[in-house]
Each structure stands twice: as structure tokens, then as C-alpha cells.
Design a protein around this motif. Structure first.
Motif, PDB file in Angstrom:
ATOM      1  N   ALA A 295       0.836  -1.215   0.000  1.00  0.00           N
ATOM      2  CA  ALA A 295       0.000   0.000   0.000  1.00  0.00           C
ATOM      3  C   ALA A 295       0.870   1.265   0.000  1.00  0.00           C
ATOM      4  O   ALA A 295       0.575   2.235  -0.708  1.00  0.00           O
ATOM      5  CB  ALA A 295      -0.925  -0.006   1.219  1.00  0.00           C
ATOM      6  N   TYR A 296       1.960   1.255   0.774  1.00  0.00           N
ATOM      7  CA  TYR A 296       2.868   2.427   0.754  1.00  0.00           C
ATOM      8  C   TYR A 296       3.435   2.594  -0.648  1.00  0.00           C
ATOM      9  O   TYR A 296       3.507   3.712  -1.175  1.00  0.00           O
ATOM     10  CB  TYR A 296       4.053   2.245   1.731  1.00  0.00           C
ATOM     11  CG  TYR A 296       3.675   1.963   3.166  1.00  0.00           C
ATOM     12  CD1 TYR A 296       2.609   2.617   3.770  1.00  0.00           C
ATOM     13  CD2 TYR A 296       4.403   1.048   3.936  1.00  0.00           C
ATOM     14  CE1 TYR A 296       2.266   2.344   5.094  1.00  0.00           C
ATOM     15  CE2 TYR A 296       4.065   0.779   5.249  1.00  0.00           C
ATOM     16  CZ  TYR A 296       2.996   1.423   5.816  1.00  0.00           C
ATOM     17  OH  TYR A 296       2.656   1.151   7.121  1.00  0.00           O
ATOM     18  N   ALA A 297       3.846   1.486  -1.246  1.00  0.00           N
ATOM     19  CA  ALA A 297       4.493   1.541  -2.565  1.00  0.00           C
ATOM     20  C   ALA A 297       3.570   2.173  -3.600  1.00  0.00           C
ATOM     21  O   ALA A 297       3.992   3.047  -4.374  1.00  0.00           O
ATOM     22  CB  ALA A 297       4.890   0.129  -2.997  1.00  0.00           C
ATOM     23  N   VAL A 298       2.318   1.744  -3.611  1.00  0.00           N
ATOM     24  CA  VAL A 298       1.390   2.243  -4.635  1.00  0.00           C
ATOM     25  C   VAL A 298       1.177   3.746  -4.476  1.00  0.00           C
ATOM     26  O   VAL A 298       1.167   4.497  -5.460  1.00  0.00           O
ATOM     27  CB  VAL A 298       0.046   1.466  -4.565  1.00  0.00           C
ATOM     28  CG1 VAL A 298      -1.003   2.104  -5.452  1.00  0.00           C
ATOM     29  CG2 VAL A 298       0.278   0.008  -4.950  1.00  0.00           C
TER      30      VAL A 298
ATOM     31  N   ASP B   7       8.735 -12.423  -3.511  1.00  0.00           N
ATOM     32  CA  ASP B   7       8.767 -11.735  -4.802  1.00  0.00           C
ATOM     33  C   ASP B   7       7.899 -10.462  -4.748  1.00  0.00           C
ATOM     34  O   ASP B   7       6.751 -10.515  -4.306  1.00  0.00           O
ATOM     35  CB  ASP B   7       8.205 -12.711  -5.852  1.00  0.00           C
ATOM     36  CG  ASP B   7       8.377 -12.189  -7.258  1.00  0.00           C
ATOM     37  OD1 ASP B   7       8.925 -11.094  -7.426  1.00  0.00           O
ATOM     38  OD2 ASP B   7       7.952 -12.907  -8.190  1.00  0.00           O
ATOM     39  N   CYS B   8       8.455  -9.362  -5.193  1.00  0.00           N
ATOM     40  CA  CYS B   8       7.715  -8.084  -5.171  1.00  0.00           C
ATOM     41  C   CYS B   8       7.121  -7.738  -6.541  1.00  0.00           C
ATOM     42  O   CYS B   8       6.754  -6.579  -6.781  1.00  0.00           O
ATOM     43  CB  CYS B   8       8.626  -6.949  -4.710  1.00  0.00           C
ATOM     44  SG  CYS B   8       9.012  -7.005  -2.963  1.00  0.00           S
ATOM     45  N   ALA B   9       7.024  -8.735  -7.437  1.00  0.00           N
ATOM     46  CA  ALA B   9       6.560  -8.452  -8.808  1.00  0.00           C
ATOM     47  C   ALA B   9       5.152  -7.847  -8.814  1.00  0.00           C
ATOM     48  O   ALA B   9       4.870  -6.912  -9.569  1.00  0.00           O
ATOM     49  CB  ALA B   9       6.597  -9.729  -9.639  1.00  0.00           C
ATOM     50  N   GLU B  10       4.270  -8.378  -7.977  1.00  0.00           N
ATOM     51  CA  GLU B  10       2.890  -7.861  -7.964  1.00  0.00           C
ATOM     52  C   GLU B  10       2.873  -6.393  -7.548  1.00  0.00           C
ATOM     53  O   GLU B  10       2.210  -5.558  -8.166  1.00  0.00           O
ATOM     54  CB  GLU B  10       2.033  -8.689  -6.995  1.00  0.00           C
ATOM     55  CG  GLU B  10       0.589  -8.233  -6.937  1.00  0.00           C
ATOM     56  CD  GLU B  10      -0.203  -9.007  -5.894  1.00  0.00           C
ATOM     57  OE1 GLU B  10      -0.447 -10.209  -6.096  1.00  0.00           O
ATOM     58  OE2 GLU B  10      -0.580  -8.400  -4.866  1.00  0.00           O
ATOM     59  N   THR B  11       3.655  -6.071  -6.507  1.00  0.00           N
ATOM     60  CA  THR B  11       3.701  -4.671  -6.047  1.00  0.00           C
ATOM     61  C   THR B  11       4.312  -3.786  -7.123  1.00  0.00           C
ATOM     62  O   THR B  11       3.835  -2.664  -7.368  1.00  0.00           O
ATOM     63  CB  THR B  11       4.537  -4.567  -4.747  1.00  0.00           C
ATOM     64  OG1 THR B  11       4.021  -5.494  -3.807  1.00  0.00           O
ATOM     65  CG2 THR B  11       4.472  -3.173  -4.158  1.00  0.00           C
TER      66      THR B  11
ATOM     67  N   GLY C 251       1.854   4.823 -11.976  1.00  0.00           N
ATOM     68  CA  GLY C 251       2.636   5.900 -12.600  1.00  0.00           C
ATOM     69  C   GLY C 251       4.060   6.030 -12.129  1.00  0.00           C
ATOM     70  O   GLY C 251       4.769   6.959 -12.525  1.00  0.00           O
ATOM     71  N   GLY C 252       4.522   5.101 -11.269  1.00  0.00           N
ATOM     72  CA  GLY C 252       5.898   5.210 -10.778  1.00  0.00           C
ATOM     73  C   GLY C 252       6.816   4.179 -11.413  1.00  0.00           C
ATOM     74  O   GLY C 252       6.357   3.274 -12.101  1.00  0.00           O
ATOM     75  N   GLU C 253       8.114   4.364 -11.200  1.00  0.00           N
ATOM     76  CA  GLU C 253       9.092   3.364 -11.620  1.00  0.00           C
ATOM     77  C   GLU C 253       9.366   2.469 -10.415  1.00  0.00           C
ATOM     78  O   GLU C 253       9.393   2.953  -9.283  1.00  0.00           O
ATOM     79  CB  GLU C 253      10.426   4.024 -11.979  1.00  0.00           C
ATOM     80  CG  GLU C 253      10.426   4.835 -13.236  1.00  0.00           C
ATOM     81  CD  GLU C 253      11.761   5.582 -13.344  1.00  0.00           C
ATOM     82  OE1 GLU C 253      12.824   4.992 -13.086  1.00  0.00           O
ATOM     83  OE2 GLU C 253      11.705   6.773 -13.662  1.00  0.00           O
ATOM     84  N   ALA C 254       9.633   1.181 -10.664  1.00  0.00           N
ATOM     85  CA  ALA C 254       9.905   0.287  -9.528  1.00  0.00           C
ATOM     86  C   ALA C 254      10.950  -0.755  -9.867  1.00  0.00           C
ATOM     87  O   ALA C 254      10.815  -1.483 -10.849  1.00  0.00           O
ATOM     88  CB  ALA C 254       8.611  -0.393  -9.082  1.00  0.00           C
ATOM     89  N   LEU C 255      11.980  -0.793  -9.048  1.00  0.00           N
ATOM     90  CA  LEU C 255      12.945  -1.885  -9.073  1.00  0.00           C
ATOM     91  C   LEU C 255      12.558  -2.831  -7.949  1.00  0.00           C
ATOM     92  O   LEU C 255      11.949  -2.395  -6.953  1.00  0.00           O
ATOM     93  CB  LEU C 255      14.354  -1.362  -8.795  1.00  0.00           C
ATOM     94  CG  LEU C 255      15.001  -0.460  -9.835  1.00  0.00           C
ATOM     95  CD1 LEU C 255      16.310   0.091  -9.279  1.00  0.00           C
ATOM     96  CD2 LEU C 255      15.247  -1.229 -11.128  1.00  0.00           C
ATOM     97  N   THR C 256      12.929  -4.096  -8.079  1.00  0.00           N
ATOM     98  CA  THR C 256      12.667  -5.031  -6.986  1.00  0.00           C
ATOM     99  C   THR C 256      13.965  -5.747  -6.613  1.00  0.00           C
ATOM    100  O   THR C 256      14.869  -5.867  -7.440  1.00  0.00           O
ATOM    101  CB  THR C 256      11.613  -6.101  -7.378  1.00  0.00           C
ATOM    102  OG1 THR C 256      12.131  -6.894  -8.443  1.00  0.00           O
ATOM    103  CG2 THR C 256      10.306  -5.465  -7.804  1.00  0.00           C
TER     104      THR C 256
END
Ligand SMILES: NC(=O)c1ccc[n+]([C@@H]2O[C@H](COP(=O)([O-])OP(=O)(O)OC[C@H]3O[C@@H](n4cnc5c(N)ncnc54)[C@H](O)[C@@H]3O)[C@@H](O)[C@H]2O)c1
Length: 252
Positions: free
Chosen positions: A20-23, A39-43, A51-56
Motif C-alpha cells: 500500500a505504501y508503494a502504490v 517476490d515483489c513483482a505484484e507490487t 505511474g511510478g518506476e519500480a525496481l525489486t
């Protein structure tokens, strides 16, 4: 409130509150580094949709080397880390048991993740904050620590330690414009809360609500708001604090 061009690291981001914080950070323009044992793929997909960029990164917060390589990767984009949310913890995998029934190995493992893991993640990220324009560290504590939750002494103690760590570190890092605060939520109905309380979840929710000044269940978004505020420049002279997000059970 925007986090454009800011790098935000969130531990324990595979689901629950971390997701929730990530979104919300993503919706507000942040570049994310999402870490978890899982795995953080779903997040990451949800963050990208927002609308953000995300590395995992698969990171065990008890591992210095994994945290340091994750922090170095996170800092590659703009030479710094702006925000660290220390959200990873053992709790959905714990169960209610009397203080004299907790196995010593379980006590040690809980402290390793919930306390040492926070220290190690702060250490890995802080060097990328000190070298930049400062930053904000938010450690997720719990109402369990300030209220003194019974029958889960390892968890309660670990979250109280997070509050002490937050205070000490705030004094050390203030000279670098790095702020360190804690957020202490009441029960939020995540999967981990359901796993922890089992068939006692409704009773726990009713018991805490009866002590809240604002008598409604906490929503995920209630905690997200506190984290965003502490991450943002709006809280620029707030450090060393524990922000209770508990509907008014405890007044610090
Ligand atoms: N949900 C609540 O009612 C509540 C209330 C107060 C505080 N909290 C705190 O909020 C945070 C998130 O809670 P949640 O309900 O979303 O639980 P959660 O179990 O979904 O989140 C914790 C995450 O940490 C990860 N994790 C565990 N050990 C790890 C390790 N060694 N290295 C890396 N990641 C690891 C887990 O895989 C999990 O994804 C926790 O710190 C919890 O103590 C939750």
C-alpha cells in the motif's frame, strides 16, 4: 505532496501495508526500490500502473551484504536514497502465546528481523542519504509496543526497540539532515493480521476499537497517510518521534 525524482526504498513490500505504501509513493511520482524475502513483482506492477518506476530486490533484512547491494542499486538513479520505510517484520508468522512459552530460538529470530534488520537497513541506506541532501527514515513500530500487548512478548519487545532505535538514530543523523521517525499503527486487517490473530481477529478488533477515541476500524490508507507525511518535506522539523496511528488509544 510529490516525490518526483526521489528514490524510496520499502522493505517488506511484497504485500500488505508495504504494498500500500508503494502504490501511493508511485502515484506521487517516486522511483521505488521494493525489497522482501518474497517476490515483489505484484507490487511493482501495481506501482507501475500507478505511474511510478519500480525496481525489486530479494533481500533478507538480516543480511548486510544483501542490504548494501540493494541500497547501492537504489542509489544508482540519482546518486542518493531519499526515503527508507522499514516495514519488514515477523508477525503474521507469530502466534499468541504466553511469555514463558516463547521458544528462545523464536525470540532471537524475531529480534533479528524486527530490530537488527531495521538497524542494518538504516545503516545501508543512511550512507546514501548523508552524501546527498538528507532524507527521511520511517520505521514501522506498533501500538503493541506503547500499549504493551500481552501474549506476544517477543513482538511487543521488538517494536518497543524500534522506537528506541528511532530516537537514538534521529540524534545521530540530524546533523546530516536525515530525519528518523516511527509510525505505530493499531490493527489493520491485512493477511498477516488475519494469520496472527486467527479466529480471535474480530475479538481483537472489537477490544481495541472500544479503547479508540475514534471508534472505527483502521484502514490501510490511514497508515499510508502518516508515512507519506513523514517522508515528505511537510514534516521537515519532525524527527525522533513516534506517530501513533491508532484512532486515539495511546497519547504519547
Ligand atoms: N497489519 C497490522 O495490523 C499492523 C499493526 C501494527 C504494525 N504493523 C507492522 O506493519 C508492518 C507490515 O505489516 P503487514 O500486516 O503488512 O504484514 P506483512 O507480513 O504482510 O508484511 C511484512 C513483510 O515483511 C517481509 N519479511 C519478513 N521477514 C523478512 C526478512 N527477513 N527480510 C525481508 N522481508 C521480510 C514479509 O515477507 C512480508 O511481506 C510490519 O512491520 C508490522 O509489524 C502491522
Amino acid at each position: 505532496m510529490r516525490f518526483d525524482d526521489q528514490t524510496v526504498v520499502i522493505t517488506g513490500a511484497a504485500g500488505g501495508l508495504g504494498q500500500a505504501y508503494a502504490v501511493e509513493f508511485a502515484r506521487l511520482g517516486a522511483r521505488l526500490m521494493l525489497c522482501d524475502l518474497k517476490d515483489c513483482a505484484e507490487t511493482a506492477a501495481l506501482a507501475q500502473d500507478a505511474g511510478g518506476e519500480a525496481l525489486t530486490a530479494k533481500v533478507d533484512v538480516t543480511s548486510t551484504s544483501e542490504l548494501e547491494s540493494m541500497a547501492a542499486r537504489a542509489a544508482e538513479a540519482n546518486g542518493r536514497i531519499d526515503v527508507l520505510v522499514n516495514n519488514a517484520a515477523w508477525w503474521g508468522n507469530l502466534k499468541l502465546e504466553r511469555f514463558d512459552e516463547v521458544a528462545e530460538e523464536l525470540w532471537d529470530a524475531t529480534m533479528a528481523v524486527n530490530v537488527k534488520g531495521v538497524w542494518l537497513a538504516c545503516r545501508a541506506a543512511a550512507r546514501h542519504m548523508k552524501s546527498g541532501e538528507g532524507g527521511s527514515i520511517i520505521n514501522i513500530a506498533s501500538l503493541a509496543a506503547t500499549y504493551g500487548m500481552a501474549n506476544v512478548i517477543h513482538y511487543t519487545t521488538s517494536k518497543a526497540a524500534v522506537i528506541g532505535l528511532t530516537r537514538g538514530l534521529a540524534r545521530e543523523l540530524g546533523r546530516y539532515q536525515v530525519r528518523v521517525n516511527a509510525v505505530a499503527p493499531n490493527i489493520v486487517s491485512t493477511q498477516a493480521a488475519a494469520d496472527f490473530f486467527g479466529d480471535k481477529l474480530d475479538a481483537a478488533l472489537n477490544a481495541t476499537q472500544s479503547q479508540q477515541a475514534i471508534r472505527r476500524p483502521l484502514r490501510t490508507s490511514d497508515v499510508v497517510g502518516a508515512v507519506l507525511w513523514l517522508a515528505s518535506d511537510l514534516s521537515r522539523m519532525t524527527t525522533g518521534q513516534t506517530l501513533m496511528v491508532d484512532g486515539g488509544v495511546t497519547f504519547l
